[in-house]
Write a protein that holds these residues in place. Sequence first.
Motif, mmCIF file in Angstrom:
data_model
loop_
_atom_site.group_PDB
_atom_site.id
_atom_site.type_symbol
_atom_site.label_atom_id
_atom_site.label_comp_id
_atom_site.label_asym_id
_atom_site.label_seq_id
_atom_site.Cartn_x
_atom_site.Cartn_y
_atom_site.Cartn_z
ATOM 1 N N LEU A 93 0.870 -1.159 0.000
ATOM 2 C CA LEU A 93 0.000 0.000 0.000
ATOM 3 C C LEU A 93 0.912 1.215 0.000
ATOM 4 O O LEU A 93 1.789 1.336 0.854
ATOM 5 C CB LEU A 93 -0.890 -0.016 1.248
ATOM 6 C CG LEU A 93 -1.841 1.156 1.439
ATOM 7 C CD1 LEU A 93 -2.871 1.197 0.310
ATOM 8 C CD2 LEU A 93 -2.531 1.045 2.789
ATOM 9 N N TRP A 95 1.262 5.609 -0.686
ATOM 10 C CA TRP A 95 0.612 6.894 -0.880
ATOM 11 C C TRP A 95 1.647 7.997 -0.854
ATOM 12 O O TRP A 95 2.776 7.798 -0.409
ATOM 13 C CB TRP A 95 -0.513 7.122 0.142
ATOM 14 C CG TRP A 95 -0.071 7.156 1.571
ATOM 15 C CD1 TRP A 95 0.351 8.239 2.287
ATOM 16 C CD2 TRP A 95 -0.015 6.063 2.485
ATOM 17 N NE1 TRP A 95 0.659 7.894 3.574
ATOM 18 C CE2 TRP A 95 0.450 6.548 3.728
ATOM 19 C CE3 TRP A 95 -0.310 4.705 2.383
ATOM 20 C CZ2 TRP A 95 0.615 5.753 4.839
ATOM 21 C CZ3 TRP A 95 -0.133 3.907 3.492
ATOM 22 C CH2 TRP A 95 0.312 4.426 4.696
ATOM 23 N N SER A 99 0.247 13.353 2.259
ATOM 24 C CA SER A 99 -1.153 13.268 1.858
ATOM 25 C C SER A 99 -2.052 13.667 3.024
ATOM 26 O O SER A 99 -1.787 13.334 4.184
ATOM 27 C CB SER A 99 -1.504 11.845 1.427
ATOM 28 O OG SER A 99 -2.900 11.700 1.261
ATOM 29 N N ARG A 101 -4.727 12.419 3.673
ATOM 30 C CA ARG A 101 -5.401 11.210 4.153
ATOM 31 C C ARG A 101 -4.422 10.171 4.720
ATOM 32 O O ARG A 101 -4.746 8.995 4.786
ATOM 33 C CB ARG A 101 -6.228 10.611 3.021
ATOM 34 C CG ARG A 101 -7.372 11.531 2.616
ATOM 35 C CD ARG A 101 -8.271 10.892 1.624
ATOM 36 N NE ARG A 101 -7.674 11.078 0.297
ATOM 37 C CZ ARG A 101 -8.162 10.576 -0.809
ATOM 38 N NH1 ARG A 101 -9.241 9.849 -0.789
ATOM 39 N NH2 ARG A 101 -7.577 10.792 -1.959
ATOM 40 N N HIS A 102 -3.238 10.601 5.132
ATOM 41 C CA HIS A 102 -2.244 9.649 5.621
ATOM 42 C C HIS A 102 -2.751 8.830 6.807
ATOM 43 O O HIS A 102 -2.441 7.654 6.943
ATOM 44 C CB HIS A 102 -0.919 10.350 5.960
ATOM 45 C CG HIS A 102 -0.962 11.179 7.192
ATOM 46 N ND1 HIS A 102 -1.407 12.471 7.190
ATOM 47 C CD2 HIS A 102 -0.627 10.878 8.468
ATOM 48 C CE1 HIS A 102 -1.339 12.950 8.419
ATOM 49 N NE2 HIS A 102 -0.870 12.009 9.210
ATOM 50 N N LEU A 104 -5.904 7.894 7.393
ATOM 51 C CA LEU A 104 -6.832 6.905 6.831
ATOM 52 C C LEU A 104 -6.051 5.761 6.178
ATOM 53 O O LEU A 104 -6.359 4.588 6.382
ATOM 54 C CB LEU A 104 -7.758 7.564 5.808
ATOM 55 C CG LEU A 104 -8.653 6.622 5.009
ATOM 56 C CD1 LEU A 104 -9.670 5.950 5.915
ATOM 57 C CD2 LEU A 104 -9.351 7.385 3.899
ATOM 58 N N PHE A 105 -5.013 6.105 5.402
ATOM 59 C CA PHE A 105 -4.230 5.079 4.733
ATOM 60 C C PHE A 105 -3.499 4.196 5.743
ATOM 61 O O PHE A 105 -3.375 2.988 5.551
ATOM 62 C CB PHE A 105 -3.238 5.704 3.761
ATOM 63 C CG PHE A 105 -3.899 6.443 2.619
ATOM 64 C CD1 PHE A 105 -5.062 5.996 2.038
ATOM 65 C CD2 PHE A 105 -3.333 7.616 2.139
ATOM 66 C CE1 PHE A 105 -5.666 6.676 0.995
ATOM 67 C CE2 PHE A 105 -3.921 8.305 1.096
ATOM 68 C CZ PHE A 105 -5.095 7.839 0.520
ATOM 69 N N LYS A 107 -4.564 3.440 8.743
ATOM 70 C CA LYS A 107 -5.584 2.530 9.292
ATOM 71 C C LYS A 107 -5.914 1.422 8.302
ATOM 72 O O LYS A 107 -6.083 0.262 8.690
ATOM 73 C CB LYS A 107 -6.847 3.309 9.662
ATOM 74 C CG LYS A 107 -6.662 4.191 10.875
ATOM 75 C CD LYS A 107 -7.925 4.983 11.184
ATOM 76 C CE LYS A 107 -7.709 5.906 12.374
ATOM 77 N NZ LYS A 107 -8.891 6.727 12.645
ATOM 78 N N LEU A 108 -6.004 1.770 7.023
ATOM 79 C CA LEU A 108 -6.261 0.769 5.991
ATOM 80 C C LEU A 108 -5.129 -0.263 5.981
ATOM 81 O O LEU A 108 -5.374 -1.467 5.907
ATOM 82 C CB LEU A 108 -6.400 1.425 4.616
ATOM 83 C CG LEU A 108 -6.610 0.498 3.437
ATOM 84 C CD1 LEU A 108 -7.854 -0.371 3.604
ATOM 85 C CD2 LEU A 108 -6.675 1.293 2.145
ATOM 86 N N GLY A 109 -3.885 0.199 6.085
ATOM 87 C CA GLY A 109 -2.746 -0.711 6.153
ATOM 88 C C GLY A 109 -2.826 -1.647 7.340
ATOM 89 O O GLY A 109 -2.528 -2.840 7.217
#
Length: 116
Positions: A93, A95, A99, A101-102, A104-105, A107-109
């Motif tokens: 992942l 980005w 960003s 949205r770092h 959010l990214f 948390k997605l990771g």
Amino acid sequence: MPNGAEALTQSGHLMLLEKGHCLQRHALAAYPGRIFAAKDSFAATSLTTLIAMVSEGLGITLLPNLAIEAGVVGLQKIQLTPLPDACPRHVVLAWRPGSARHELFGKLGDILRREG
């Protein structure tokens, strides 16, 4: 029964996507250190063409699980066999630094690592 690499070596012409295509490199990377003779005259420009060529009996190929799960094989009459000794593909992942949205990214990771 031969393992994946042995089966590929014994099964005839290994057909891949055209030279330089990222999926060709991924297919060959499934068995690092092994050299498979890819039949250059049968290089395909798409997975759909490659699958049709296999269906016509022109050789064998390697397909990514993601494409199979997406239904790329369709109604073609081909045999699919998992190759448990193949090295899996790794993805990351990524980005842009800074960003908005770092968080959010990140948390997605975390979710992907837990579920992976």
